[in-house]
Enzyme design. Sequence first.
Site, PDB file in Angstrom:
ATOM      1  N   VAL A  12       6.086 -38.747  13.225  1.00  0.00           N
ATOM      2  CA  VAL A  12       6.389 -38.631  12.036  1.00  0.00           C
ATOM      3  C   VAL A  12       5.377 -39.812  10.630  1.00  0.00           C
ATOM      4  O   VAL A  12       5.294 -38.553   9.854  1.00  0.00           O
ATOM      5  CB  VAL A  12       7.698 -40.082  11.266  1.00  0.00           C
ATOM      6  CG1 VAL A  12       8.026 -39.664   9.963  1.00  0.00           C
ATOM      7  CG2 VAL A  12       8.749 -39.530  12.490  1.00  0.00           C
ATOM      8  N   LYS A  99      16.113 -44.391  12.093  1.00  0.00           N
ATOM      9  CA  LYS A  99      17.673 -44.617  12.202  1.00  0.00           C
ATOM     10  C   LYS A  99      18.342 -45.971  13.047  1.00  0.00           C
ATOM     11  O   LYS A  99      19.598 -46.255  12.439  1.00  0.00           O
ATOM     12  CB  LYS A  99      18.145 -43.243  12.760  1.00  0.00           C
ATOM     13  CG  LYS A  99      17.712 -42.731  13.776  1.00  0.00           C
ATOM     14  CD  LYS A  99      16.963 -41.907  13.996  1.00  0.00           C
ATOM     15  CE  LYS A  99      15.480 -41.986  14.779  1.00  0.00           C
ATOM     16  NZ  LYS A  99      15.157 -40.627  15.367  1.00  0.00           N
ATOM     17  N   GLU A 123      16.868 -39.520   4.373  1.00  0.00           N
ATOM     18  CA  GLU A 123      17.472 -37.708   4.466  1.00  0.00           C
ATOM     19  C   GLU A 123      17.165 -37.819   5.694  1.00  0.00           C
ATOM     20  O   GLU A 123      17.585 -37.180   6.733  1.00  0.00           O
ATOM     21  CB  GLU A 123      16.829 -37.209   3.340  1.00  0.00           C
ATOM     22  CG  GLU A 123      17.548 -35.935   3.549  1.00  0.00           C
ATOM     23  CD  GLU A 123      18.669 -35.694   3.874  1.00  0.00           C
ATOM     24  OE1 GLU A 123      19.470 -35.483   2.886  1.00  0.00           O
ATOM     25  OE2 GLU A 123      19.564 -35.144   4.654  1.00  0.00           O
ATOM     26  N   GLY A 128      16.838 -34.993  11.001  1.00  0.00           N
ATOM     27  CA  GLY A 128      15.079 -34.398  11.166  1.00  0.00           C
ATOM     28  C   GLY A 128      15.308 -33.762   9.924  1.00  0.00           C
ATOM     29  O   GLY A 128      15.483 -34.175   8.402  1.00  0.00           O
ATOM     30  N   GLU A 184      12.646 -40.307  21.097  1.00  0.00           N
ATOM     31  CA  GLU A 184      11.413 -41.922  20.567  1.00  0.00           C
ATOM     32  C   GLU A 184      11.085 -42.379  22.118  1.00  0.00           C
ATOM     33  O   GLU A 184      10.462 -41.511  23.080  1.00  0.00           O
ATOM     34  CB  GLU A 184      13.282 -42.646  20.887  1.00  0.00           C
ATOM     35  CG  GLU A 184      14.491 -41.980  19.971  1.00  0.00           C
ATOM     36  CD  GLU A 184      13.392 -42.392  18.869  1.00  0.00           C
ATOM     37  OE1 GLU A 184      13.339 -42.928  17.920  1.00  0.00           O
ATOM     38  OE2 GLU A 184      13.612 -40.700  18.166  1.00  0.00           O
ATOM     39  N   LYS A 199      22.567 -42.281  14.456  1.00  0.00           N
ATOM     40  CA  LYS A 199      22.741 -41.443  13.694  1.00  0.00           C
ATOM     41  C   LYS A 199      24.404 -41.132  13.366  1.00  0.00           C
ATOM     42  O   LYS A 199      24.838 -41.190  11.541  1.00  0.00           O
ATOM     43  CB  LYS A 199      22.685 -39.724  13.877  1.00  0.00           C
ATOM     44  CG  LYS A 199      20.962 -39.756  14.414  1.00  0.00           C
ATOM     45  CD  LYS A 199      19.858 -39.334  14.888  1.00  0.00           C
ATOM     46  CE  LYS A 199      18.794 -39.310  15.029  1.00  0.00           C
ATOM     47  NZ  LYS A 199      18.043 -37.772  15.917  1.00  0.00           N
ATOM     48  N   GLY A 297      11.118 -33.451  15.170  1.00  0.00           N
ATOM     49  CA  GLY A 297       9.405 -32.925  15.619  1.00  0.00           C
ATOM     50  C   GLY A 297       8.808 -33.004  14.166  1.00  0.00           C
ATOM     51  O   GLY A 297       9.850 -33.121  12.968  1.00  0.00           O
TER      52      GLY A 297
HETATM   53  N1  HSE Z   1      14.520 -38.491  19.360  1.00  0.00           N
HETATM   54  C1  HSE Z   1      14.841 -38.135  18.168  1.00  0.00           C
HETATM   55  C2  HSE Z   1      15.835 -36.562  18.700  1.00  0.00           C
HETATM   56  C3  HSE Z   1      14.312 -37.740  16.978  1.00  0.00           C
HETATM   57  O1  HSE Z   1      15.214 -36.362  19.817  1.00  0.00           O
HETATM   58  O2  HSE Z   1      16.767 -35.532  17.812  1.00  0.00           O
HETATM   59  C4  HSE Z   1      14.944 -37.336  15.774  1.00  0.00           C
HETATM   60  O3  HSE Z   1      15.517 -37.948  15.334  1.00  0.00           O
END
Ligand code: HSE
Length: 397
Positions: A12, A99, A123, A128, A184, A199, A297
């Site tokens: 990120v 998150k 956001e 993503g 992750e 999330k 991504g």
């Molecule tokens: N590891 C998370 C996913 C990254 O695959 O959605 C984005 O939050």
Amino acid sequence: MIQIAIMGFGTVGTGVAKVVSENARQIERKLGEPLQVKTILVRHFKDGPYRQLMTDDFTRIEEDDGIRVVVEAIGGVDAAYTYTRRALLAGKHVVTANKQLVAERGCELLELARKKNVSYLFEASVGGGIPVLHPLTQCMAANRIDEVYGILNGTTNYILTRMVRTGAFFSDALREAQAKGYAEADPSADIHGIDAGRKICILADLAFGSQVDPAAVPMEGISKLSLRDVKIAQRAGYRIKLLGRAVRMPGGGRTAYVAPHLIPEENPIASVEDVYNAVMVRGNATGDVMFYGRGAGELPTASACVADVMECLQASPRRDEISWSSDTSGFEDPQELRTRYYFRIEGSLTDAAMAFGQVEVLSEDGETAFLTDPISGRDAARQSGFLNVLACMRVLA
Ligand code: HSE
């Protein structure tokens, strides 16, 4: 010149630096001044074009009055929480895609940001690159939100798609997702539904206005999912997807959970594949509204982070509509929800009918796969107690 700092330089953090540099002209046009990354907090120095900006000393950000916004891209809670607090206390706006931190400590950090008259925006923490938290809290603000559900983890959706489409092995598909920067640092958070769980907690917090404790939310991933069930479901007109779901209960309580579901193929969520995520929000005035895009991504996530940076700088002095109360009461066990259930059992249709009465048979060949009428999770567990259950999933209505 507006200066920002980035804390953490993994997927990120690197993406944020790239978007700031590659889209410099568009960003400057909107802000009226150039945006510049001044300092990058790292644990280990890395060679490359940003080497000169790196430090391992947080006070160089904290004490630098020139830095107005800090992008927290460290991940996890410990250091990320400490530095976020200190940055907010120092009067800097903070933006994040983290998150876990938002789900666990977001309420408290938002309150601190409010006291210091700065913004804490996140956001990118859900979906993503998909704008979903802003539309939920702004564009749909006149609604009572009754339900939010969606495919919230790009890694598991990518793995499922590769396994179903090309017959890839789970481990190979996971390696691909890691190489593409979707997973992750510890991919078990993706596979076991924990990432999607964080999330759905954030979505529930914002949709229902009070804290949903991640520890109270049942989270199940795709590790027990069998391709046999995927095929049976497909022949019957369903797709299996890992969903996070948050529901306003009839008595006014709320619930949330993560689990694989059978989804009727006519529901647009059923055809969301690859790294794409989709979030369905049900407002009492709008009906269903769907948000769709790349859920993970480097650049999609960075796009949402940099947009939040720009919003911090443009909002005057800060946005207030993103917040929720710390009250965790009113959370109900998702087992109270009534849905149809899919079962695959070692046994016959007679066994299924003895347990559930009338069922819809999907396949029968020594094992029996069937759908029940709508029942609560509690009844599904009780009535299947004497069966040899090989698979059990909710069906999305
Ligand atoms: N590891 C998370 C996913 C990254 O695959 O959605 C984005 O939050």
